[in-house]
Enzyme design. Structure first.
Site, PDB file in Angstrom:
ATOM      1  N   GLY A  55       0.549  -0.979   0.404  1.00 24.96           N
ATOM      2  CA  GLY A  55       0.292  -0.222   0.230  1.00 24.96           C
ATOM      3  C   GLY A  55       0.486   1.355   0.140  1.00 24.96           C
ATOM      4  O   GLY A  55       2.680   1.188   0.057  1.00 24.96           O
ATOM      5  N   CYS A  82       5.077  -6.430   2.220  1.00 24.34           N
ATOM      6  CA  CYS A  82       5.749  -5.063   1.672  1.00 24.34           C
ATOM      7  C   CYS A  82       5.130  -4.056   2.739  1.00 24.34           C
ATOM      8  O   CYS A  82       5.427  -4.459   4.216  1.00 24.34           O
ATOM      9  CB  CYS A  82       5.415  -4.366   0.371  1.00 24.34           C
ATOM     10  SG  CYS A  82       6.282  -2.974   0.113  1.00 24.34           S
ATOM     11  N   TYR A  83       3.947  -3.536   2.186  1.00 32.35           N
ATOM     12  CA  TYR A  83       3.356  -2.663   3.573  1.00 32.35           C
ATOM     13  C   TYR A  83       3.159  -4.195   4.166  1.00 32.35           C
ATOM     14  O   TYR A  83       2.690  -2.953   5.712  1.00 32.35           O
ATOM     15  CB  TYR A  83       2.035  -1.565   3.139  1.00 32.35           C
ATOM     16  CG  TYR A  83       1.828  -0.488   3.810  1.00 32.35           C
ATOM     17  CD1 TYR A  83       2.520   0.954   4.168  1.00 32.35           C
ATOM     18  CD2 TYR A  83       0.366  -1.069   4.819  1.00 32.35           C
ATOM     19  CE1 TYR A  83       1.598   1.662   4.966  1.00 32.35           C
ATOM     20  CE2 TYR A  83      -0.271  -0.173   5.760  1.00 32.35           C
ATOM     21  CZ  TYR A  83       0.129   1.251   5.927  1.00 32.35           C
ATOM     22  OH  TYR A  83       0.385   1.777   6.604  1.00 32.35           O
ATOM     23  N   HIS A 169       7.929  -8.093  -3.219  1.00 29.79           N
ATOM     24  CA  HIS A 169       6.729  -9.241  -3.671  1.00 29.79           C
ATOM     25  C   HIS A 169       6.821  -9.862  -4.592  1.00 29.79           C
ATOM     26  O   HIS A 169       6.788 -10.552  -4.941  1.00 29.79           O
ATOM     27  CB  HIS A 169       6.143  -7.927  -4.957  1.00 29.79           C
ATOM     28  CG  HIS A 169       5.533  -6.786  -4.238  1.00 29.79           C
ATOM     29  ND1 HIS A 169       4.204  -6.714  -3.676  1.00 29.79           N
ATOM     30  CD2 HIS A 169       6.276  -5.381  -3.844  1.00 29.79           C
ATOM     31  CE1 HIS A 169       4.450  -5.336  -3.768  1.00 29.79           C
ATOM     32  NE2 HIS A 169       5.980  -4.523  -3.258  1.00 29.79           N
ATOM     33  N   GLU A 171       4.198 -11.642  -4.499  1.00 31.44           N
ATOM     34  CA  GLU A 171       3.352 -11.941  -5.964  1.00 31.44           C
ATOM     35  C   GLU A 171       3.421 -11.553  -7.295  1.00 31.44           C
ATOM     36  O   GLU A 171       3.374 -11.870  -8.309  1.00 31.44           O
ATOM     37  CB  GLU A 171       2.001 -11.146  -5.524  1.00 31.44           C
ATOM     38  CG  GLU A 171       2.085  -9.695  -5.689  1.00 31.44           C
ATOM     39  CD  GLU A 171       2.540  -9.057  -4.438  1.00 31.44           C
ATOM     40  OE1 GLU A 171       3.427  -9.630  -3.515  1.00 31.44           O
ATOM     41  OE2 GLU A 171       2.599  -7.816  -4.168  1.00 31.44           O
ATOM     42  N   ASP A 227     -16.668 -13.458 -21.268  1.00 33.57           N
ATOM     43  CA  ASP A 227     -17.484 -13.681 -19.676  1.00 33.57           C
ATOM     44  C   ASP A 227     -19.064 -13.880 -20.118  1.00 33.57           C
ATOM     45  O   ASP A 227     -19.756 -15.159 -19.662  1.00 33.57           O
ATOM     46  CB  ASP A 227     -17.359 -11.672 -19.248  1.00 33.57           C
ATOM     47  CG  ASP A 227     -16.265 -11.603 -18.717  1.00 33.57           C
ATOM     48  OD1 ASP A 227     -15.158 -12.916 -18.377  1.00 33.57           O
ATOM     49  OD2 ASP A 227     -15.804 -10.556 -19.036  1.00 33.57           O
ATOM     50  N   LYS A 370     -10.199 -13.664 -15.111  1.00 34.35           N
ATOM     51  CA  LYS A 370     -10.735 -13.531 -15.825  1.00 34.35           C
ATOM     52  C   LYS A 370     -10.029 -14.875 -15.880  1.00 34.35           C
ATOM     53  O   LYS A 370     -10.507 -15.699 -17.029  1.00 34.35           O
ATOM     54  CB  LYS A 370      -9.864 -12.613 -16.835  1.00 34.35           C
ATOM     55  CG  LYS A 370      -9.896 -12.845 -17.925  1.00 34.35           C
ATOM     56  CD  LYS A 370     -11.623 -11.786 -18.372  1.00 34.35           C
ATOM     57  CE  LYS A 370     -11.863 -11.674 -19.930  1.00 34.35           C
ATOM     58  NZ  LYS A 370     -13.156 -10.716 -19.644  1.00 34.35           N
TER      59      LYS A 370
END
Ligand code: XMP
Length: 514
Positions: A55, A82-83, A169, A171, A227, A370
């Site tokens: 963040g 992180c944050y 990070h 991710e 979708d 998605k």
């Protein structure tokens, strides 16, 4: 059996949806909540683990995004990223301070692979860093499990209390073995068995839809996009004959797209959808005649779409349910889920409901990302060319033709776009680029063709790489490919004598060309 759930608490960082996606790639279901959400509400969901995201704040400043200290005493494993790592340290009595220089980019991290979080991870891994503040002193009971040349605490943990802090990070794709770290957390430390699978999602959804719909009538607006196609087929598998799908061809689709959609979903296809195609091309062109302002074009297309759909819905009469292809990022980005992305007002949320006579909305894909929608599509046997279709805006070629939209211009841009897509596929770049298309500029200029002077249009090609479609970079398409497209478009598409490649990024450009 209760479904396994990990909760991602969103502190407003840019990678927050990515964290959730990576967790789901470990076959663990997870949901994103804003840090402002009551801890009691979060605990009601009985999460097996909690992840605190990055963040923009500094945790020691007044008014910074924070969390209740109780969060760390519930016995639920917590991973701070992180944050989130700094906040965990700060709240538990450690020290977070401002560094002299920002640590940013790919950084070598020395990792203690004895930690359960770092099992099977390289001891010297390249990780993605992006921070100004750093952990100057760990909270009591924590031991340091990773460091870099500039950052003494790149990771720390308190194994007994199942609290883990990572400054970088995991991710982000650039972090080597980042997925393994998240896997270690959700599967080994939180003990999730990995029960989130798309085949069971399909089965469960079909059962739930049947239960909800009963003998009711269902209406779905099918656009041929991923979708709405997946939502429609899921409904069809669940309630077959009770479903009607309306497909409005507004004449702004890509070349032959209307026929392709009809071939798959129409009466000759494999699904029971009661597919109704409405050929409203002339109506749309009529309304768009003489209109040049981009927002006005969008408005006209949107309104006309509603009118056409409404007329069709009237013929069907009152329905019990209306299907919408809302997906999880739509939910998060409209500010209903997480914290980060209220940046973008969303195209896909809202719209249809107010003018159709219906009782309730069904959103079968509301919890999916998605890539998960695509997996469900494949499970349902939808052809790959539809499942891996790139995004295509609702107003279609209306936002890829500058100036007035006419049938003639639509034909030009459709033909040029078809050639571009063909050549991209031939070069094997189609899965690599996130979005690519041809647009028709409103610029005509002098050229020569044979012995003749021409005064024709310029086509602009656009191809971008992007993670979230909120920012994007123009893709570096090999010159050879561009040249081939140029020569084919100029030779095969009448009315074009120049081809331009748009190298603008977003911002300041947009992805579309309107
Ligand atoms: P922009 O042009 O805003 O586009 O950078 C970002 C992404 O959104 C898509 N887009 C739309 N999608 N209805 C949609 O369903 C729309 O009106 C619309 N306008 C843009 C665009 O294709 C890109 O992927």
């Amino acid at each position: 059996m209760e479904k396994e759930l990990v909760i991602v608490i969103d502190f407003g960082g840019q990678y927050n949806q990515l964290v959730a996606r990576r967790v789901r790639e470990c076959n663990v279901y997870c949901e994103i909540y804003s840090y402002k959400t009551d801890l009691a509400k979060i605990m009601e969901r009985k999460p097996r683990g909690i992840i605190l995201t990055g963040g923009p704040s500094s945790c020691y400043e007044e008014g910074a995004a924070t969390c209740s200290p109780e969060l760390f005493g519930l016995g639920v494993p917590v991973l701070g990223l992180c944050y989130g790592a700094q906040l965990m340290t700060h709240v538990l009595g450690g020290k977070v301070a401002r560094a002299d220089v920002r640590e940013y980019g790919k950084t070598e991290v020395n990792i203690d692979t004895e930690s359960r979080l770092f099992q099977n991870v390289k001891p010297h891994a390249i990780c993605w860093m992006s921070h100004f503040d750093y952990i100057a002193k760990t909270a009591e009971g924590f031991r340091v499990t990773a460091s870099t040349a500039d950052c003494p605490v790149a990771a720390a943990e308190c194994e007994e209390r199942k609290l883990y802090a990572i400054q970088f990070h995991p991710e982000v794709m650039h972090t080597e073995d980042g997925s393994k770290m998240l896997f270690n957390f959700v599967r080994n430390i939180c003990g999730c068995s990995g029960d989130w699978r798309m085949d069971s999602f399909v089965e469960e959804s079909i059962r739930a839809i049947r239960e909800k719909v009963g003998q009711g009538k269902v209406l779905c607006a099918l656009s041929g996009g991923v979708d709405s196609s997946v939502a429609a087929v899921l409904l069809s598998k669940a309630v077959g004959g009770q479903l009607t799908c309306v497909f409005v061809d507004h004449g702004l689709l890509r070349k032959d797209e209307g026929d392709q959609v009809e071939a798959v979903f129409g009466p000759k296809g494999n699904y029971e959808l009661n597919f109704v195609r409405i050929n409203a091309q002339e109506r749309f062109y009529g309304k768009l005649a003489g209109v040049t302002e981009p927002e006005e074009k969008r408005k006209i297309i949107g309104e006309e779409f509603i009118r056409v759909f409404e007329e069709e819905a009237k013929k069907i009469g009152a329905v019990d349910f209306l299907v919408q292809g809302t997906i999880y990022p739509d939910v998060v980005e409209s500010g209903l889920g997480g914290e980060s992305a209220v940046i973008k007002s969303h195209h896909n949320v809202g719209g249809l409901p107010d003018y159709v006579d219906f009782r309730e909305i069904i959103e079968p894909l509301r919890n999916l990302f998605k890539d998960e929608v695509r997996k469900v599509g494949l499970e349902l046997g939808i052809p790959e060319h539809l499942v891996f279709r790139q995004p295509f805006p609702g107003p279609g070629l209306g936002v890829r033709i500058l100036g007035e939209v006419t049938a003639k211009k639509v034909k030009i841009v459709q033909d040029a776009d078809a050639i571009f897509r063909e050549e991209i596929a031939r070069a094997g770049l189609d899965r690599e680029l996130n979005q690519y298309f041809a647009a028709l500029t409103n610029m005509r200029s002098v050229g020569v063709m044979g012995d003749e002077r021409t005064y024709d249009y310029a086509i602009a090609l656009r191809a971008v790489n992007t993670v979230d479609f909120m920012t994007a970079e123009a893709a570096e398409i090999p010159w050879e490919v561009l040249k081939r497209v140029m020569s084919r478009v100029i030779n095969e598409v009448k009315g074009v004598n120049r081809l331009l490649y748009d190298i603008s990024s977003k911002p300041p450009g947009t992805i579309e060309f309107e």
